[in-house]
Design an enzyme around this catalytic site. Structure first.
Site, PDB file in Angstrom:
ATOM      1  N   VAL A   7      -5.148 -61.263  24.184  1.00 27.20           N
ATOM      2  CA  VAL A   7      -6.014 -60.593  23.220  1.00 27.20           C
ATOM      3  C   VAL A   7      -6.657 -61.644  22.326  1.00 27.20           C
ATOM      4  O   VAL A   7      -5.974 -62.533  21.804  1.00 27.20           O
ATOM      5  CB  VAL A   7      -5.230 -59.583  22.358  1.00 27.20           C
ATOM      6  CG1 VAL A   7      -6.114 -58.961  21.289  1.00 27.20           C
ATOM      7  CG2 VAL A   7      -4.611 -58.494  23.237  1.00 27.20           C
ATOM      8  N   CYS A   8      -7.978 -61.554  22.168  1.00 30.14           N
ATOM      9  CA  CYS A   8      -8.705 -62.383  21.208  1.00 30.14           C
ATOM     10  C   CYS A   8      -8.478 -63.863  21.530  1.00 30.14           C
ATOM     11  O   CYS A   8      -8.518 -64.256  22.707  1.00 30.14           O
ATOM     12  CB  CYS A   8      -8.264 -61.987  19.785  1.00 30.14           C
ATOM     13  SG  CYS A   8      -9.370 -62.514  18.464  1.00 30.14           S
ATOM     14  N   THR A   9      -8.208 -64.682  20.533  1.00 30.71           N
ATOM     15  CA  THR A   9      -8.018 -66.113  20.795  1.00 30.71           C
ATOM     16  C   THR A   9      -6.633 -66.434  21.345  1.00 30.71           C
ATOM     17  O   THR A   9      -6.296 -67.616  21.503  1.00 30.71           O
ATOM     18  CB  THR A   9      -8.298 -66.943  19.523  1.00 30.71           C
ATOM     19  OG1 THR A   9      -7.561 -66.384  18.438  1.00 30.71           O
ATOM     20  CG2 THR A   9      -9.779 -66.917  19.186  1.00 30.71           C
TER      21      THR A   9
ATOM     22  N   THR B 196     -12.713 -63.672  25.229  1.00 25.91           N
ATOM     23  CA  THR B 196     -12.031 -63.935  23.960  1.00 25.91           C
ATOM     24  C   THR B 196     -12.948 -63.461  22.833  1.00 25.91           C
ATOM     25  O   THR B 196     -13.992 -62.866  23.085  1.00 25.91           O
ATOM     26  CB  THR B 196     -11.676 -65.444  23.833  1.00 25.91           C
ATOM     27  OG1 THR B 196     -10.883 -65.653  22.654  1.00 25.91           O
ATOM     28  CG2 THR B 196     -12.927 -66.310  23.733  1.00 25.91           C
TER      29      THR B 196
END
Lengths: 240, 240
Positions: free
Chosen positions: B105-107, B125
């Site tokens: 998830v995300c970074t 990302t």
């Protein structure tokens, strides 16, 4: 909208057995409102567990909270244990009386109702508890977010994110809310269209209703006791 | 889809300075997957704070985790401190090698990249770090959720909720995911259309880019060091 140079005290109530995303969804927004202090207040300063076990720790106890400008009341199964808790209900009522905004998420609305704050108010809550709102004297409105005066009600669980962005816009203007929305990349794409009783497949609605039937019946019994305490005339059976 | 009678071990990595909703958004879904044990693993068992101060406590330390069937790696500014942390990166790589599914998830994707896991992989990302993916040998795909083999990538922050529902469907079938979606009332209605760089007003995009410019530059410098360590040939300047 409040002048940008007015510092805001924002506080969320944290309690054992809450549904964590009722708090953590709004947290993502409330913690990014400009010129504000945001803190989480528990019954005391001990860690609690959400209904599925996530361990969360308050920043301080409710007794140590200042008068809040924004009061956020989440819900979840654990709300039941507070429905006749004079200390917590008194705190909610006292904070709400002095707050600029009150933000109820999910069955946090039932807590606000038990605190006597929903009489004549347009409100919403989780779909499984929606029929209980009249027991608190509220006018149920079947919308995801309901704004009534200085109150913002978000319906079930993840509606708290939508409600928090609405609240951010009310407090600091649309651009502040849009900035937070961009940061948090909130352009949702649910993989299914199963997020409401109206759109979910019938078999899934039936199954999910059954899985919450026990807590829903308990909530109704509690709500009827609260209605009697608050002197609210209620129908024999709550409308479904 | 995995046989329903196969018990699943699901685990999320928790670290200081993560963006809490990268974990708590998926938590709402992962904690409700049938026939599964879901636990949160920290560097050690101490509480941590998210980037905005939310105090979260792991269930156990990564050293005590069993081989996971599902590994969830969240992101947030605090990911930077782990990008050259051999213990945590080694744990991610080892768990990923044995897991049925890996969920970034995300970074969190940058952590997976630093663990050497993104070479030749289609990935996404947070929009502010999207241009860094090639530094890890990944093929950037500008979608909210990217599924590549047994990997699920969710883009920024709240995309974790969409990704987790996709993952739930992959693991336990569509009906299980739809049931969770109904419970959590996930029928989002963002009040604004400002959740992506493509839809946000230009002034808000510029402001938000500026506010993350420092961390983005730091992430790029780190990613270039990691690329050198991993032997990945990178362009002079990352494409924007």
């Amino acid at each position: 909208m409040i002048p940008h140079d007015t510092h805001l005290q924002i506080g969320s109530l944290l309690f054992e057995g809450l549904d964590q995303i009722d708090l953590t969804g709004p947290f993502e927004v409330l913690s990014r409102i400009p010129n504000a202090t945001y803190r989480i207040y528990g019954r005391n300063s001990d860690p609690v567990r959400d209904v599925k076990g996530l361990r969360l720790t308050p920043d301080a106890a409710i007794a140590d909270a200042p008068q809040l400008d924004v009061l956020h009341v989440p819900g979840g199964f654990g709300q039941e244990a507070l429905m006749e808790d004079a200390e917590v209900l008194g705190w909610i009522a006292q904070q709400a009386a002095g707050a600029r905004s009150i933000f109820s998420v999910c069955t946090g609305a039932l807590l606000c109702g038990a605190a006597g704050l929903l009489k004549g108010r347009r409100a919403t809550t989780h779909w499984a508890s929606f029929h209980l709102l009249p027991l608190f004297g509220a006018i149920p409105v079947n919308q995801r977010v309901v704004v009534d005066g200085n109150w913002v009600f978000a319906a079930g669980v993840t509606a708290g994110i939508d409600g928090a962005l609405r609240l951010a816009a009310e407090l600091r203007g649309d651009d502040a809310a849009k900035t937070i929305q961009l940061y948090m990349a909130y352009a949702p794409e649910p993989p299914f269209d199963s997020g409401t009783p109206e759109t979910a497949p019938a078999s899934i609605l039936q199954h999910t209703r059954q899985s919450v039937a026990g807590i829903t019946a308990q909530r109704e019994a509690t709500a009827r006791r609260v209605a009697a305490r608050l002197g609210i005339a209620v129908p024999e059976a709550a409308p479904r």
